[in-house]
Design a protein around this motif. Sequence first.
Motif, mmCIF file in Angstrom:
data_model
loop_
_atom_site.group_PDB
_atom_site.id
_atom_site.type_symbol
_atom_site.label_atom_id
_atom_site.label_comp_id
_atom_site.label_asym_id
_atom_site.label_seq_id
_atom_site.Cartn_x
_atom_site.Cartn_y
_atom_site.Cartn_z
ATOM 1 N N VAL A 233 0.953 -1.064 -0.128
ATOM 2 C CA VAL A 233 0.071 0.013 -0.014
ATOM 3 C C VAL A 233 0.818 1.362 -0.135
ATOM 4 O O VAL A 233 0.676 2.238 -0.837
ATOM 5 N N GLY A 234 1.983 1.262 0.808
ATOM 6 C CA GLY A 234 2.986 2.497 0.886
ATOM 7 C C GLY A 234 3.537 2.699 -0.510
ATOM 8 O O GLY A 234 3.487 3.689 -0.768
ATOM 9 N N ASN A 235 4.071 1.514 -1.194
ATOM 10 C CA ASN A 235 4.387 1.709 -2.639
ATOM 11 C C ASN A 235 3.647 2.323 -3.477
ATOM 12 O O ASN A 235 3.840 3.291 -4.253
ATOM 13 N N VAL A 236 2.329 2.002 -3.410
ATOM 14 C CA VAL A 236 1.196 2.358 -4.316
ATOM 15 C C VAL A 236 0.982 3.848 -4.261
ATOM 16 O O VAL A 236 0.832 4.723 -4.875
ATOM 17 N N VAL B 236 -7.710 2.863 -1.720
ATOM 18 C CA VAL B 236 -6.610 3.811 -1.540
ATOM 19 C C VAL B 236 -6.273 4.594 -3.022
ATOM 20 O O VAL B 236 -6.045 5.928 -2.915
ATOM 21 N N ILE B 237 -6.210 3.957 -4.049
ATOM 22 C CA ILE B 237 -5.739 4.681 -5.314
ATOM 23 C C ILE B 237 -7.089 5.613 -5.754
ATOM 24 O O ILE B 237 -6.566 6.884 -5.894
ATOM 25 N N LEU B 238 -8.278 5.248 -5.437
ATOM 26 C CA LEU B 238 -9.209 6.263 -5.804
ATOM 27 C C LEU B 238 -9.287 7.586 -4.877
ATOM 28 O O LEU B 238 -9.344 8.745 -5.487
ATOM 29 N N LYS B 239 -9.102 7.218 -3.667
ATOM 30 C CA LYS B 239 -9.150 8.539 -2.721
ATOM 31 C C LYS B 239 -7.908 9.373 -2.925
ATOM 32 O O LYS B 239 -7.881 10.455 -2.720
ATOM 33 N N LEU B 240 -6.823 8.564 -3.237
ATOM 34 C CA LEU B 240 -5.352 9.441 -3.105
ATOM 35 C C LEU B 240 -5.633 10.550 -4.498
ATOM 36 O O LEU B 240 -5.102 11.264 -4.658
ATOM 37 N N TYR B 241 -6.180 9.739 -5.549
ATOM 38 C CA TYR B 241 -6.417 10.502 -7.061
ATOM 39 C C TYR B 241 -7.215 11.770 -6.378
ATOM 40 O O TYR B 241 -6.600 12.966 -7.034
ATOM 41 N N GLU B 242 -8.129 11.620 -5.779
ATOM 42 C CA GLU B 242 -8.955 12.887 -5.151
ATOM 43 C C GLU B 242 -7.801 13.769 -4.590
ATOM 44 O O GLU B 242 -8.044 15.048 -4.774
ATOM 45 N N GLY B 243 -7.328 13.300 -3.488
ATOM 46 C CA GLY B 243 -6.601 13.974 -2.546
ATOM 47 C C GLY B 243 -5.402 14.816 -3.193
ATOM 48 O O GLY B 243 -5.323 16.117 -3.004
ATOM 49 N N VAL B 244 -4.628 14.042 -4.001
ATOM 50 C CA VAL B 244 -3.609 14.839 -4.671
ATOM 51 C C VAL B 244 -4.035 15.834 -5.797
ATOM 52 O O VAL B 244 -3.289 16.983 -5.545
ATOM 53 N N GLY B 245 -5.043 15.360 -6.446
ATOM 54 C CA GLY B 245 -5.569 16.164 -7.331
ATOM 55 C C GLY B 245 -5.906 17.746 -6.616
ATOM 56 O O GLY B 245 -5.730 18.869 -7.059
#
Lengths: 339, 339
Positions: A233-236, B236-245
């Motif tokens: 997860v950290g790497n992702v 994690v991918i979906l939420k981080l997409y939103e967050g970093v954006g």
Amino acid sequence: MSDMVKVALDAMGGDNAPKEIVKGAVEAIQTEKKIKVYLVGKEDAIRRELSAYQYPEDQVEIVHASEVIETAEPPVNAIRNKKDSSIVKGLNLVKAGECDAFVSAGSSGAVLVGGQVIVGRSKGVERPPLAPLIPTEKGASLLIDCGANVDARPSHLLQFAKMGSIYMENIMGVKNPRVAIVNIGAEEEKGNALVKETFPLLKECKDINFIGSIEARDIPAGQADVIVCEAFVGNVILKLYEGVGATLIKKVKAGMMTSLRSKIGALLVKPALKQTLKAFDLEEYGGAPLLGLRGLVVKTHGSSKAVEVKNTILQCMTFKEQDIIGKIRTSMAAAKDGE
Amino acid sequence: MSDMVKVALDAMGGDNAPKEIVKGAVEAIQTEKKIKVYLVGKEDAIRRELSAYQYPEDQVEIVHASEVIETAEPPVNAIRNKKDSSIVKGLNLVKAGECDAFVSAGSSGAVLVGGQVIVGRSKGVERPPLAPLIPTEKGASLLIDCGANVDARPSHLLQFAKMGSIYMENIMGVKNPRVAIVNIGAEEEKGNALVKETFPLLKECKDINFIGSIEARDIPAGQADVIVCEAFVGNVILKLYEGVGATLIKKVKAGMMTSLRSKIGALLVKPALKQTLKAFDLEEYGGAPLLGLRGLVVKTHGSSKAVEVKNTILQCMTFKEQDIIGKIRTSMAAAKDGE
């Protein structure tokens, strides 16, 4: 010489070696008198690069290494077979106590494996995590673990939380750093098996300031100082940070080139924008330490330029001055004794 | 009426209900004659919102539901106890065959649980994945699974790959969609236990165009059409997409306000930039279908405005016309028979 901080530097590692690596070393010793850099790699190549600069010569030593570990090589074999590589020789300098730290922009796998095999884990540490700083709206947070140790257990994550707290408090000066575990919802009952088992351990731990779960959406907003997760997860998270950032900045630039009006605007905003985006560039934050070893091992980006190399070398000084190795050893050993 | 696409819409779900939900429904039927919307929720509130618009009245029906499931309620209990809620009633319309689809911006958990419990899984489907589209440099990719089913098994991920391919080929018109599994390196031997076990299953599967591993860094660049992962990582991918954006756009805006020069530039680039960033806004892509059920269930963002509701309703038409339910049933049943 005894209070000098001695840093072994892999002169052959990364996309821009040896040029940018040697340049970074020179800039570090020009900035700081208390640092000595051991440039490990092919002597001819290193001498050639060094000849371009004026620098205090007693702060540099060249350690010849005839081999280079390539990024694509299987790490375990590479560490075992290439005894005369810059990574193996550099790590051995730390093991022997001749250097305080080893810094490399080379093969992540080889640095992670070599760090554990050659330098060795500190007493009580189950798994040494790789812990990069990531930029947030408020500054930077520590993402722990981004290493090669996937499929972690709850006890590993608890150790990551403690080691991360020690790092943020002593290196970054964050008082009582907020620790959160990456989760898919804020409620305590949410999560996968690993998170559900780890949550109560973090909650009960008196050594850390645990604030609960953090959703990935809230990481860039800086809602926690120490972001605990297992390495996959950290790497992702780390890679997606880079990917979304790069794509968005490309889109912003392309968007500014769509009309004459916006092109003129782009010229005007460019300097201010460049300054702001710099603060959101992962490479500005230097290398990621592999915590929990008997010596300091730091991995910098494969694409490292001189500025990242220089910043990383300077960080090694704080790491030694604050005795992070000793503090982690005390914390981990105390926990083991208390079992 | 038989070739009408009938969509049950949760009028009470999400942060902007019922106002934006009802508005989205009206806009959808104003655009498309072949759609009928069943507005499920509190009749008074729905009538009040509807009274603001001119619209073809035979394309709307109100289904009164006296209860509302809140986001914080434990999903399983909510579905069991609130029989007269908009979510339970809407899902029952699909179960009974009275509607082709159910769309909700309400509690994710309740929609996911209710979809499985009330509408039910299609034959052969082990786990119904939630599969949102995410923006990339090249258009959009399907991220599958982002649902609540954490701790998946390799056989689940194989099914996700097949269902995702059917969706991208038939709904998005991507010929022979490229399928990749989220991993922490491009090499086949990398990954955690789940990825290592799933990799050969994907490689051997003849129904999909498997291109190997994808690192999170390469997702925003659009290097695969179907991004396979287990739900925790997907979330994690979906939420981080939103967050970093969100954080980066905030930084860009702040950066433009730092000097008079850049403020003038900002005025000039604003329209072009707005247009470009819109293409990178997750909400522009409509809701995420819960695939592998006996009927269509779509979850839209909790923050959905009328445009997302409208786009999602229109997508339901393509979903029915392309017979995605039938195609998934055939594919999954064939795989089971072949075992």
